[in-house]
Design an enzyme around this catalytic site. Structure first.
Site, PDB file in Angstrom:
ATOM      1  N   GLU A 104       0.834  -1.212   0.000  1.00  0.00           N
ATOM      2  CA  GLU A 104       0.000   0.000   0.000  1.00  0.00           C
ATOM      3  C   GLU A 104       0.873   1.270   0.000  1.00  0.00           C
ATOM      4  O   GLU A 104       0.508   2.277  -0.593  1.00  0.00           O
ATOM      5  CB  GLU A 104      -0.971  -0.023   1.184  1.00  0.00           C
ATOM      6  CG  GLU A 104      -2.093  -1.050   0.950  1.00  0.00           C
ATOM      7  CD  GLU A 104      -2.960  -1.278   2.167  1.00  0.00           C
ATOM      8  OE1 GLU A 104      -2.423  -1.722   3.204  1.00  0.00           O
ATOM      9  OE2 GLU A 104      -4.170  -1.011   2.096  1.00  0.00           O
ATOM     10  N   GLU A 124      -4.032  -9.528   3.316  1.00  0.00           N
ATOM     11  CA  GLU A 124      -4.834  -9.285   4.529  1.00  0.00           C
ATOM     12  C   GLU A 124      -6.015 -10.256   4.632  1.00  0.00           C
ATOM     13  O   GLU A 124      -6.436 -10.629   5.732  1.00  0.00           O
ATOM     14  CB  GLU A 124      -5.351  -7.841   4.544  1.00  0.00           C
ATOM     15  CG  GLU A 124      -4.279  -6.783   4.800  1.00  0.00           C
ATOM     16  CD  GLU A 124      -3.588  -6.293   3.542  1.00  0.00           C
ATOM     17  OE1 GLU A 124      -3.651  -6.993   2.508  1.00  0.00           O
ATOM     18  OE2 GLU A 124      -2.972  -5.204   3.586  1.00  0.00           O
TER      19      GLU A 124
HETATM   20  C1  3H9 Z   1      -1.652  -5.111   6.905  1.00  0.00           C
HETATM   21  O1  3H9 Z   1      -0.672  -4.772   6.289  1.00  0.00           O
HETATM   22  C2  3H9 Z   1      -2.836  -4.216   7.151  1.00  0.00           C
HETATM   23  C3  3H9 Z   1      -2.830  -2.996   6.308  1.00  0.00           C
HETATM   24  O2  3H9 Z   1      -3.495  -3.228   5.094  1.00  0.00           O
HETATM   25  C4  3H9 Z   1      -3.608  -1.877   6.953  1.00  0.00           C
HETATM   26  C5  3H9 Z   1      -3.136  -1.379   8.288  1.00  0.00           C
HETATM   27  C6  3H9 Z   1      -3.909  -0.159   8.777  1.00  0.00           C
HETATM   28  N1  3H9 Z   1       3.884  -8.202  11.370  1.00  0.00           N
HETATM   29  O3  3H9 Z   1       7.038 -15.954   8.444  1.00  0.00           O
HETATM   30  P1  3H9 Z   1       8.432 -15.789   8.876  1.00  0.00           P
HETATM   31  C7  3H9 Z   1       7.477 -11.827  11.610  1.00  0.00           C
HETATM   32  S1  3H9 Z   1      -1.765  -6.633   7.635  1.00  0.00           S
HETATM   33  C8  3H9 Z   1       4.618  -8.611  12.409  1.00  0.00           C
HETATM   34  O4  3H9 Z   1       8.965 -16.735   9.876  1.00  0.00           O
HETATM   35  P2  3H9 Z   1       9.233 -16.114   6.129  1.00  0.00           P
HETATM   36  C9  3H9 Z   1       7.144 -13.288  11.900  1.00  0.00           C
HETATM   37  O5  3H9 Z   1       6.245 -13.393  12.969  1.00  0.00           O
HETATM   38  C10 3H9 Z   1      -0.233  -7.402   7.271  1.00  0.00           C
HETATM   39  N2  3H9 Z   1       5.520  -9.606  12.328  1.00  0.00           N
HETATM   40  O6  3H9 Z   1       9.459 -15.715   7.641  1.00  0.00           O
HETATM   41  C11 3H9 Z   1       8.506 -13.835  12.216  1.00  0.00           C
HETATM   42  O7  3H9 Z   1       8.818 -13.443  13.540  1.00  0.00           O
HETATM   43  P3  3H9 Z   1       9.661 -14.407  14.507  1.00  0.00           P
HETATM   44  C12 3H9 Z   1      -0.218  -7.953   5.906  1.00  0.00           C
HETATM   45  C13 3H9 Z   1       5.674 -10.192  11.145  1.00  0.00           C
HETATM   46  O8  3H9 Z   1      10.426 -15.621   5.421  1.00  0.00           O
HETATM   47  C14 3H9 Z   1       9.420 -13.062  11.270  1.00  0.00           C
HETATM   48  O9  3H9 Z   1       8.700 -11.882  10.908  1.00  0.00           O
HETATM   49  N3  3H9 Z   1       0.967  -8.762   5.741  1.00  0.00           N
HETATM   50  C15 3H9 Z   1       4.944  -9.804  10.027  1.00  0.00           C
HETATM   51  O10 3H9 Z   1       8.842 -17.542   6.028  1.00  0.00           O
HETATM   52  C16 3H9 Z   1       9.767 -13.811  10.008  1.00  0.00           C
HETATM   53  O11 3H9 Z   1       8.560 -14.294   9.427  1.00  0.00           O
HETATM   54  C17 3H9 Z   1       0.948 -10.095   5.924  1.00  0.00           C
HETATM   55  O12 3H9 Z   1      -0.062 -10.692   6.178  1.00  0.00           O
HETATM   56  C18 3H9 Z   1       4.007  -8.758  10.165  1.00  0.00           C
HETATM   57  N4  3H9 Z   1       3.279  -8.306   9.148  1.00  0.00           N
HETATM   58  O13 3H9 Z   1       7.958 -15.289   5.645  1.00  0.00           O
HETATM   59  C19 3H9 Z   1       2.288 -10.775   5.776  1.00  0.00           C
HETATM   60  N5  3H9 Z   1       5.315 -10.578   8.985  1.00  0.00           N
HETATM   61  O14 3H9 Z   1      10.989 -14.517  13.835  1.00  0.00           O
HETATM   62  C20 3H9 Z   1       2.486 -11.769   6.881  1.00  0.00           C
HETATM   63  C21 3H9 Z   1       6.255 -11.410   9.438  1.00  0.00           C
HETATM   64  O15 3H9 Z   1       9.643 -13.667  15.802  1.00  0.00           O
HETATM   65  N6  3H9 Z   1       3.815 -12.355   6.851  1.00  0.00           N
HETATM   66  N7  3H9 Z   1       6.488 -11.180  10.753  1.00  0.00           N
HETATM   67  O16 3H9 Z   1       8.897 -15.700  14.533  1.00  0.00           O
HETATM   68  C22 3H9 Z   1       4.142 -13.349   5.985  1.00  0.00           C
HETATM   69  O17 3H9 Z   1       3.381 -13.769   5.145  1.00  0.00           O
HETATM   70  C23 3H9 Z   1       5.499 -13.959   6.151  1.00  0.00           C
HETATM   71  O18 3H9 Z   1       5.928 -13.750   7.469  1.00  0.00           O
HETATM   72  C24 3H9 Z   1       6.576 -13.346   5.196  1.00  0.00           C
HETATM   73  C25 3H9 Z   1       7.980 -13.896   5.592  1.00  0.00           C
HETATM   74  C26 3H9 Z   1       6.247 -13.767   3.763  1.00  0.00           C
HETATM   75  C27 3H9 Z   1       6.615 -11.857   5.329  1.00  0.00           C
END
Ligand code: 3H9
Length: 683
Positions: A104, A124
């Site tokens: 975004e 999301e």
């Molecule tokens: C959003 O954006 C809302 C907006 O539209 C509006 C707002 C007003 N937040 O998965 P991994 C952490 S909603 C916090 O093991 P990978 C994860 O917990 C968001 N933490 O690695 C982990 O921590 P730890 C939309 C996050 O390489 C570490 O990072 N975005 C977030 O297999 C590594 O992650 C999503 O839904 C986060 N957003 O995969 C994306 N993302 O080491 C969600 C990651 O302490 N994330 N962490 O266990 C993912 O899909 C995968 O984590 C990603 C990396 C592909 C990024």
């Protein structure tokens, strides 16, 4: 350390985000981006701004850990409004994942320059939300709204190379010159006023394509509130101003955020990442498994062999005779051919994977492997004999794992004389697909062995969860409580159809009776016989030759294809006769009671498992049920569901059910009682 570093390059301010590991847009990153943007706007020597990342990820979006807490200024929306108000042009330079709020931010820029490794998405929807920082309003104004709808509603990201022709990004750049390309892009814009976002396309074809896509989507996912909200917001781009659309998006986002479904999905996201962790010092002892042996080439053994071969790890597959070994390899080769035909792997990959598997009959072939997984019959004597042979034929450092689904790992280990290296690795069928592995720690299993197995399982892309040793471990032990209730419900008056309908109403894809028919009712019957248990209805079905789909009849009758169930009066008559023979007067059981009697005893057993220390946390139990048994993800798992419903209510209902049915197994455990009394949660 600052989470944004500013570089001035050829008159352009490059804002390098560096909030490890994935540039989640937490309060600190938002504040520093906001400050850097203000400074760039105030600095007359700066032509414009590039948003870039010093990490491999551009940004994983909003920091999900902050959700549910009071918002801190500037919020992501504040930051994006500030970007909209910027007098100077903004360009995003994306060389990795740009998800959710991360994308975004890129969408709020005047242009997006991406590399082939970029991955743009709005996921999301997968955590029960919609893009809440303008994604639903900007994207449909950038590409066709029907396409934007599909992109937002699936949440699947696209690679940089696809993003440019699809209109999600403007320019593809080589990774080495990404920033220079973005800086050049800023210069292109510098002499023009920044564009304002107008209404979406108004032509009738576009609208009708959108409405058609919306109808299909709502029909396919009627129970997901975020889908309806996404449709509503994208539709608004046709007939509302950008500002009104943003207001609508905000309302939906706030409402969805408070919904239990989104809370459960967010919980599941973090729970999955928290399981299978050991202290870093222990994990440091983990060895890398470079080769494996598998004992038994049946369904489980073949599936496990495929999981390793697909990860590029050579397998020695042991069977009782050369023909059986070859048959197992042929079956595996046929499975891979199926994947080639489906287009999920290439012919070369198929050849490589099949080539990884060496059939054998002699245990001496296991002399060099790092890990052996036994997947033979579920009989203690057979397993004890195998483990005796394994100790004699493997190197002293090899880890010896059993894939048993309920036998005692300690009893198997006792026969080996090398208990420290014996462990359970309970895969789920089909083992090449299902992600869950229960890693069963025996009383004497060494910490190094646990660490090595966790590392190996993660290397296969699995979700390993460490559990203690007991009958059925965590997953099957809880399943047994549900199965007992299913049998009782059928005895007391429910039909298989009513039971299945109740569980699908709760959110599962398949009810327990249909599931039993699919798996084969004889499997659990044999297990009950071996352990001196009984289930009057299920036993009667098997003893009448009703084994499920494989015999075209079980709880249901199956037609020509062997898969489509229909209600079978014969099965109902059989069930009624079992009730009669036990003097039970059948009654109509309300759906709510059927659901509670299946789900609440699971929570109770989960609490008992926690009391005994068989699982370390409620999250472990939930992840096991999400990944091994198809528990609806939007419920978070049985334990989280209990918490969401309220443990006080769970305890009261269990007591009432135990009283009404005389089933003492439903009496709440002391852990449940004490948590309910103190108002605490499992965590
Ligand atoms: C959003 O954006 C809302 C907006 O539209 C509006 C707002 C007003 N937040 O998965 P991994 C952490 S909603 C916090 O093991 P990978 C994860 O917990 C968001 N933490 O690695 C982990 O921590 P730890 C939309 C996050 O390489 C570490 O990072 N975005 C977030 O297999 C590594 O992650 C999503 O839904 C986060 N957003 O995969 C994306 N993302 O080491 C969600 C990651 O302490 N994330 N962490 O266990 C993912 O899909 C995968 O984590 C990603 C990396 C592909 C990024």
């Amino acid at each position: 350390m600052a989470v944004v570093a500013v570089e001035h390059r050829h008159g352009v301010a490059v804002l390098w985000m560096q909030r490890a590991p994935v540039n989640a847009l937490g309060a600190d990153l938002r504040a520093e981006l906001s400050l850097a943007l203000s400074r760039a706007n105030d600095d007359p020597t700066v032509l414009g701004v590039v948003f870039a990342s010093a990490l491999s990820a551009f940004s994983a979006g909003a920091d999900i850990k902050e959700f549910g807490k009071p918002p801190t200024s500037p919020t992501l929306r504040d930051l994006i409004e500030q970007m909209d108000a910027s007098a100077k042009p903004l360009v995003a330079a994306v060389g990795g994942i740009a998800l959710g709020g991360g994308f975004e931010i890129a969408l709020a820029c005047d242009a997006r320059v991406v590399t082939p490794a970029a991955n743009l998405g709005l996921p999301e929807v997968k955590i029960g939300l919609l893009p809440g920082a303008g994604g639903t309003q900007r994207l449909p104004r950038l590409i066709e709204p029907a396409k934007a709808l599909a992109f937002i509603a699936t949440g699947s990201p696209v690679a940089g190379e696809v993003a440019v022709p699809d209109g999600l990004a403007d320019r593809l750049a080589d990774p080495d010159c990404l920033i220079d390309a973005a800086v050049n892009e800023v210069k292109q814009f510098a002499s023009h006023p920044r564009r304002k976002l107008a209404m979406a396309k108004t032509n009738a074809d576009s609208r009708s394509a959108f409405e058609q896509a919306a109808t299909t989507l709502l029909k396919r996912q009627p129970d997901e509130p975020q889908i309806e909200a996404i449709v509503d917001c994208v539709r608004a781009t046709y007939d509302q101003t950008f500002e009104d659309g943003m207001k609508l998006e905000r309302e939906h986002f706030t409402r969805l955020m408070a919904d239990n479904r989104s809370k459960s999905l967010r919980y599941a996201f973090f729970a999955e990442r928290s399981v299978g962790q050991l202290p870093a010092t222990t994990m440091a002892q983990a060895e890398t498994v470079k080769s494996v042996g598998i004992i038994g080439g049946g369904t489980m053994g073949s599936g496990i062999a495929m999981a390793f071969a697909s990860a590029g790890i050579p397998v020695v597959l042991i069977e009782t005779d050369p023909d059986a070994a070859q048959r197992a390899v042929d079956r595996i080769a046929a499975n891979y051919t199926h994947s080639v035909n489906r287009g999920s792997i290439s012919e070369e990959m198929r050849a490589r994977n099949v080539g990884m598997i060496a059939p054998a009959v002699d245990y001496r072939e296991l002399g060099n492997v790092d890990l052996v997984i036994e997947a033979a019959f579920e009989e203690m004597e057979i397993k004890r004999e195998i483990f005796g042979k394994l100790v004699a034929s493997t190197k002293p450092t090899a880890i010896l794992a059993t894939n048993t689904s309920y036998l005692s790992v300690d009893d198997i280990a006792a026969a080996s004389g090398a208990s420290g290296r014996v462990i359970g690795m309970h895969f789920f069928s089909p083992a090449n697909i299902m992600k869950l592995v229960e890693v069963v720690r025996g009383a004497e299993t060494s910490a190094d062995a646990v660490a090595t197995v966790l590392k190996a399982a993660r290397g296969l892309g699995k979700v390993p969860v460490v559990v203690g040793n007991c009958h059925g471990f965590v997953g099957n032990r809880i399943l047994a409580r549900r199965s007992e209730q299913v049998d009782r419900l059928l005895l007391e008056g429910a039909t298989p159809e009513q039971v299945d309908l109740a569980l699908t109403k709760f959110g599962s894809k398949l009810g327990p009776c249909a599931m039993g028919d699919l798996a084969g009712l004889d499997i659990s019957w044999r297990m009950r016989r071996a352990t001196g248990r009984s289930a009057p209805v299920a036993d009667a079905l098997v003893e009448a030759g009703r084994l499920g789909q494989k015999s075209r009849k079980g709880y249901y009758l199956y037609g020509e294809d062997g898969r489509t169930p229909s209600v079978d009066p014969e099965a109902l008559a059989l069930i009624e006769s079992v009730s009669r023979s036990r003097g039970i007067e059948r009654r109509v059981i309300p759906q709510e009671e059927i659901i509670d009697r299946m789900i609440l005893p699971m929570i109770n057993e989960g609490a008992r498992i926690l009391e005994e220390g068989i699982a370390d946390s409620a999250k472990d139990i939930d992840v096991i049920w999400l990944h091994g048994y198809g528990f609806p993800r939007w419920r978070g798992g049985p334990m989280f569901y209990g918490q969401t419903r309220g443990l006080f209510d769970v305890v009261a209902r269990l007591k009432a059910l135990a009283e009404a049915t005389g089933d003492v197994s439903m009496r709440p455990t002391s852990l449940l009682e004490s948590l309910a009394a103190s108002g605490e949660a499992f965590s």
